[in-house]
Design a protein around this motif. Structure first.
Motif, PDB file in Angstrom:
ATOM      1  N   ARG A  66      -4.469  15.409   1.163  1.00  0.00           N
ATOM      2  CA  ARG A  66      -3.082  15.742   1.418  1.00  0.00           C
ATOM      3  C   ARG A  66      -1.983  14.879   1.015  1.00  0.00           C
ATOM      4  O   ARG A  66      -2.109  13.652   1.572  1.00  0.00           O
ATOM      5  CB  ARG A  66      -2.687  16.793   2.765  1.00  0.00           C
ATOM      6  N   GLY A  67      -0.914  15.105   0.343  1.00  0.00           N
ATOM      7  CA  GLY A  67      -0.120  14.151  -0.171  1.00  0.00           C
ATOM      8  C   GLY A  67       0.715  13.383   0.870  1.00  0.00           C
ATOM      9  O   GLY A  67       0.702  12.120   0.441  1.00  0.00           O
ATOM     10  N   ASN A  68       1.081  13.984   1.863  1.00  0.00           N
ATOM     11  CA  ASN A  68       1.804  13.239   3.036  1.00  0.00           C
ATOM     12  C   ASN A  68       0.896  12.310   3.618  1.00  0.00           C
ATOM     13  O   ASN A  68       1.276  11.000   3.924  1.00  0.00           O
ATOM     14  CB  ASN A  68       2.538  13.903   4.131  1.00  0.00           C
ATOM     15  N   ARG A  69      -0.631  12.709   3.444  1.00  0.00           N
ATOM     16  CA  ARG A  69      -1.572  11.416   4.236  1.00  0.00           C
ATOM     17  C   ARG A  69      -1.780  10.271   3.245  1.00  0.00           C
ATOM     18  O   ARG A  69      -1.860   9.286   3.532  1.00  0.00           O
ATOM     19  CB  ARG A  69      -2.668  12.212   4.449  1.00  0.00           C
ATOM     20  N   LYS A  70      -1.647  10.824   1.990  1.00  0.00           N
ATOM     21  CA  LYS A  70      -1.637   9.735   1.013  1.00  0.00           C
ATOM     22  C   LYS A  70      -0.715   8.854   1.008  1.00  0.00           C
ATOM     23  O   LYS A  70      -1.011   7.430   1.037  1.00  0.00           O
ATOM     24  CB  LYS A  70      -1.748  10.275  -0.386  1.00  0.00           C
ATOM     25  N   ARG A  71       0.389   8.949   1.149  1.00  0.00           N
ATOM     26  CA  ARG A  71       1.425   8.149   1.691  1.00  0.00           C
ATOM     27  C   ARG A  71       1.138   7.185   2.834  1.00  0.00           C
ATOM     28  O   ARG A  71       1.576   5.809   2.737  1.00  0.00           O
ATOM     29  CB  ARG A  71       2.965   8.812   1.681  1.00  0.00           C
ATOM     30  N   VAL A  72       0.783   7.843   3.877  1.00  0.00           N
ATOM     31  CA  VAL A  72       0.576   6.675   4.975  1.00  0.00           C
ATOM     32  C   VAL A  72      -0.744   6.091   4.664  1.00  0.00           C
ATOM     33  O   VAL A  72      -0.458   4.733   5.126  1.00  0.00           O
ATOM     34  CB  VAL A  72       0.131   7.980   6.245  1.00  0.00           C
ATOM     35  N   LEU A  73      -1.631   6.537   4.161  1.00  0.00           N
ATOM     36  CA  LEU A  73      -2.750   5.426   3.805  1.00  0.00           C
ATOM     37  C   LEU A  73      -2.351   4.499   2.747  1.00  0.00           C
ATOM     38  O   LEU A  73      -2.718   3.179   2.830  1.00  0.00           O
ATOM     39  CB  LEU A  73      -3.791   6.280   3.143  1.00  0.00           C
ATOM     40  N   TYR A  74      -1.403   4.639   1.946  1.00  0.00           N
ATOM     41  CA  TYR A  74      -1.018   3.582   1.067  1.00  0.00           C
ATOM     42  C   TYR A  74      -0.008   2.589   1.748  1.00  0.00           C
ATOM     43  O   TYR A  74      -0.417   1.281   1.490  1.00  0.00           O
ATOM     44  CB  TYR A  74       0.178   4.321   0.009  1.00  0.00           C
ATOM     45  N   LEU A  75       0.452   2.728   2.976  1.00  0.00           N
ATOM     46  CA  LEU A  75       1.147   1.963   3.844  1.00  0.00           C
ATOM     47  C   LEU A  75       0.123   0.791   4.335  1.00  0.00           C
ATOM     48  O   LEU A  75       0.356  -0.185   4.510  1.00  0.00           O
ATOM     49  CB  LEU A  75       1.970   2.483   4.816  1.00  0.00           C
ATOM     50  N   PHE A  76      -1.012   1.465   4.770  1.00  0.00           N
ATOM     51  CA  PHE A  76      -1.959   0.555   5.338  1.00  0.00           C
ATOM     52  C   PHE A  76      -2.883  -0.192   4.234  1.00  0.00           C
ATOM     53  O   PHE A  76      -3.268  -1.376   4.584  1.00  0.00           O
ATOM     54  CB  PHE A  76      -2.902   1.569   6.046  1.00  0.00           C
ATOM     55  N   ILE A  77      -3.008   0.398   3.063  1.00  0.00           N
ATOM     56  CA  ILE A  77      -4.143  -0.218   2.195  1.00  0.00           C
ATOM     57  C   ILE A  77      -3.225  -1.272   1.200  1.00  0.00           C
ATOM     58  O   ILE A  77      -3.607  -2.174   0.897  1.00  0.00           O
ATOM     59  CB  ILE A  77      -4.592   0.849   1.021  1.00  0.00           C
ATOM     60  N   TYR A  78      -1.971  -1.159   1.201  1.00  0.00           N
ATOM     61  CA  TYR A  78      -1.221  -2.010   0.290  1.00  0.00           C
ATOM     62  C   TYR A  78      -1.400  -3.387   0.618  1.00  0.00           C
ATOM     63  O   TYR A  78      -1.792  -4.319  -0.251  1.00  0.00           O
ATOM     64  CB  TYR A  78       0.334  -1.655   0.387  1.00  0.00           C
ATOM     65  N   PRO A  79      -1.232  -4.019   1.875  1.00  0.00           N
ATOM     66  CA  PRO A  79      -1.483  -5.161   2.089  1.00  0.00           C
ATOM     67  C   PRO A  79      -2.952  -5.998   1.712  1.00  0.00           C
ATOM     68  O   PRO A  79      -3.490  -6.858   1.380  1.00  0.00           O
ATOM     69  CB  PRO A  79      -1.195  -5.575   3.645  1.00  0.00           C
ATOM     70  N   VAL A  80      -3.897  -4.937   2.004  1.00  0.00           N
ATOM     71  CA  VAL A  80      -5.334  -5.172   1.860  1.00  0.00           C
ATOM     72  C   VAL A  80      -5.593  -5.269   0.362  1.00  0.00           C
ATOM     73  O   VAL A  80      -6.082  -6.322  -0.214  1.00  0.00           O
ATOM     74  CB  VAL A  80      -6.285  -4.066   2.372  1.00  0.00           C
ATOM     75  N   TYR A  81      -4.864  -4.423  -0.498  1.00  0.00           N
ATOM     76  CA  TYR A  81      -5.183  -4.277  -1.879  1.00  0.00           C
ATOM     77  C   TYR A  81      -4.480  -5.575  -2.526  1.00  0.00           C
ATOM     78  O   TYR A  81      -5.105  -6.273  -3.419  1.00  0.00           O
ATOM     79  CB  TYR A  81      -4.071  -3.146  -2.333  1.00  0.00           C
ATOM     80  N   ARG A  82      -3.337  -5.961  -2.183  1.00  0.00           N
ATOM     81  CA  ARG A  82      -2.726  -7.516  -2.491  1.00  0.00           C
ATOM     82  C   ARG A  82      -3.540  -8.505  -2.315  1.00  0.00           C
ATOM     83  O   ARG A  82      -3.761  -9.560  -3.099  1.00  0.00           O
ATOM     84  CB  ARG A  82      -1.375  -7.682  -2.051  1.00  0.00           C
ATOM     85  N   LEU A  83      -4.309  -8.667  -1.134  1.00  0.00           N
ATOM     86  CA  LEU A  83      -5.296  -9.586  -0.830  1.00  0.00           C
ATOM     87  C   LEU A  83      -6.435  -9.606  -1.719  1.00  0.00           C
ATOM     88  O   LEU A  83      -7.022 -10.738  -2.084  1.00  0.00           O
ATOM     89  CB  LEU A  83      -5.382  -9.485   0.827  1.00  0.00           C
ATOM     90  N   LEU A  84      -7.022  -8.378  -1.939  1.00  0.00           N
ATOM     91  CA  LEU A  84      -8.244  -8.392  -2.781  1.00  0.00           C
ATOM     92  C   LEU A  84      -7.628  -8.984  -4.262  1.00  0.00           C
ATOM     93  O   LEU A  84      -8.515  -9.454  -4.867  1.00  0.00           O
ATOM     94  CB  LEU A  84      -8.588  -7.107  -2.907  1.00  0.00           C
ATOM     95  N   LEU A  85      -6.635  -8.494  -4.530  1.00  0.00           N
ATOM     96  CA  LEU A  85      -6.242  -8.975  -5.964  1.00  0.00           C
ATOM     97  C   LEU A  85      -5.883 -10.721  -6.033  1.00  0.00           C
ATOM     98  O   LEU A  85      -6.533 -11.385  -7.006  1.00  0.00           O
ATOM     99  CB  LEU A  85      -4.657  -8.657  -6.346  1.00  0.00           C
ATOM    100  N   ILE A  86      -5.680 -11.327  -4.845  1.00  0.00           N
ATOM    101  CA  ILE A  86      -5.652 -12.591  -4.953  1.00  0.00           C
ATOM    102  C   ILE A  86      -7.088 -13.270  -4.978  1.00  0.00           C
ATOM    103  O   ILE A  86      -7.519 -14.237  -5.401  1.00  0.00           O
ATOM    104  CB  ILE A  86      -4.742 -13.202  -3.687  1.00  0.00           C
ATOM    105  N   LEU A  87      -8.012 -12.791  -3.850  1.00  0.00           N
ATOM    106  CA  LEU A  87      -9.451 -13.057  -3.783  1.00  0.00           C
ATOM    107  C   LEU A  87      -9.737 -12.906  -5.263  1.00  0.00           C
ATOM    108  O   LEU A  87     -10.797 -13.799  -5.694  1.00  0.00           O
ATOM    109  CB  LEU A  87     -10.023 -12.472  -2.953  1.00  0.00           C
ATOM    110  N   SER A  88      -9.647 -11.807  -5.838  1.00  0.00           N
ATOM    111  CA  SER A  88     -10.271 -11.544  -7.133  1.00  0.00           C
ATOM    112  C   SER A  88     -10.100 -12.630  -8.080  1.00  0.00           C
ATOM    113  O   SER A  88     -10.841 -12.925  -9.108  1.00  0.00           O
ATOM    114  CB  SER A  88      -9.952 -10.289  -7.659  1.00  0.00           C
ATOM    115  N   SER A  89      -8.793 -13.200  -8.196  1.00  0.00           N
ATOM    116  CA  SER A  89      -8.550 -14.061  -9.106  1.00  0.00           C
ATOM    117  C   SER A  89      -9.158 -15.258  -9.160  1.00  0.00           C
ATOM    118  O   SER A  89      -9.434 -16.377 -10.091  1.00  0.00           O
ATOM    119  CB  SER A  89      -6.873 -14.391  -9.244  1.00  0.00           C
ATOM    120  N   LYS A  90     -10.001 -15.619  -7.739  1.00  0.00           N
ATOM    121  CA  LYS A  90     -10.501 -16.733  -7.600  1.00  0.00           C
ATOM    122  C   LYS A  90     -12.199 -16.612  -7.596  1.00  0.00           C
ATOM    123  O   LYS A  90     -13.078 -17.711  -7.411  1.00  0.00           O
ATOM    124  CB  LYS A  90     -10.353 -17.554  -6.343  1.00  0.00           C
TER     125      LYS A  90
END
Length: 242
Positions: A192-216
């Motif tokens: 459901r759309g509203n749950r997607k928004r909540v999940l995004y808030l939790f996932i965003y910092p993990v996603y950014r960290l994974l991008l940093i790790l991926s570059s190495k």
């Protein structure tokens, strides 16, 4: 937002979470090989030609031709291919293009060697074909989603089609794969759309960290490695003039 911004200047946000990594990877790959683009370029499976203006403005390309299959999906009613073809014979003579370009198209070709052999035919000797293909991606454009390629399969297909030197690279490894799956899960899974928004808030910092790790991360093709997709160039040998 301009049309090309969604492919060239796409920022990471809730809206772009599913597409950000793959589009950034493709654009980075194009930038890496931009120095090889010159003269007449053929865009195979061109769609809305999102990289056309960027390539013309930042390379030695003097002529850009968009080619797509007959009855191809129309992404933008204001952008149509310069030529269409039947999937068997491209409407060009042999040895007329200096370079060719095909992003995220070979997975949609039921007989990819036909496309690659035709690409080889219309390239001038010494011409290069730049390509990208997905590996970790959901079904799309069903039922016209036919393949996911390993580096070994794509190299064999290119060499069987006549290309000499082939260089292939991964767009991402384990960390990028995890980020990409998280983005696809949040945006495209039946949640459901509203749950997607909540999940995004939790996932965003993990996603950014994974991008940093991926570059190495080492993105070679050894046993046990994960890839998100592939990109590379294949060259028509200078002694291939048939």
């Amino acid at each position: 937002m301009k049309q090309n911004d969604e492919f060239i200047n796409l920022g990471l946000s809730y809206k772009s979470l599913d597409r950000y990594l793959i589009r950034k990877s493709i654009f980075d790959a194009i930038q890496r090989f931009m120095h090889l683009f010159h003269g007449r370029m053929l865009d195979i499976g061109c769609g809305q030609m999102p990289y056309k203006q960027h390539i013309i403005s930042n390379s030695a390309v003097s002529g850009y031709t968009g080619l797509d299959i007959e009855n191809a999906r129309l992404y933008n009613e204001n952008v149509t291919p310069d030529f269409t073809w039947d999937g068997q014979t491209m409407p060009f003579e042999a040895n007329v293009f200096d370079c060719a370009f095909g992003t995220e198209v070979l997975e949609h070709c039921p007989e990819p060697e036909i496309v690659l052999k035709e690409t080889w035919r219309v390239l001038k000797p010494g011409g290069v074909f730049f390509f990208t293909v997905p590996f970790l991606w959901n079904l799309h454009e069903v039922p016209h989603d036919h393949y996911r390629y390993t580096p070994f399969a794509i190299e064999r297909l290119l060499k069987n089609s006549g290309f000499g030197k082939v260089e292939i690279f991964a767009t991402g490894g384990w960390h990028a794969a995890m980020a990409q799956m998280l983005g696809l899960w949040v945006k495209r899974a039946p949640i459901r759309g509203n749950r997607k928004r909540v999940l995004y808030l939790f996932i965003y910092p993990v996603y950014r960290l994974l991008l940093i790790l991926s570059s190495k991360e080492n993105k070679d093709f050894t046993e046990g490695k994960m890839i998100t997709g592939l990109y590379g160039v294949a060259t028509k040998r200078t002694d291939d003039s048939k």
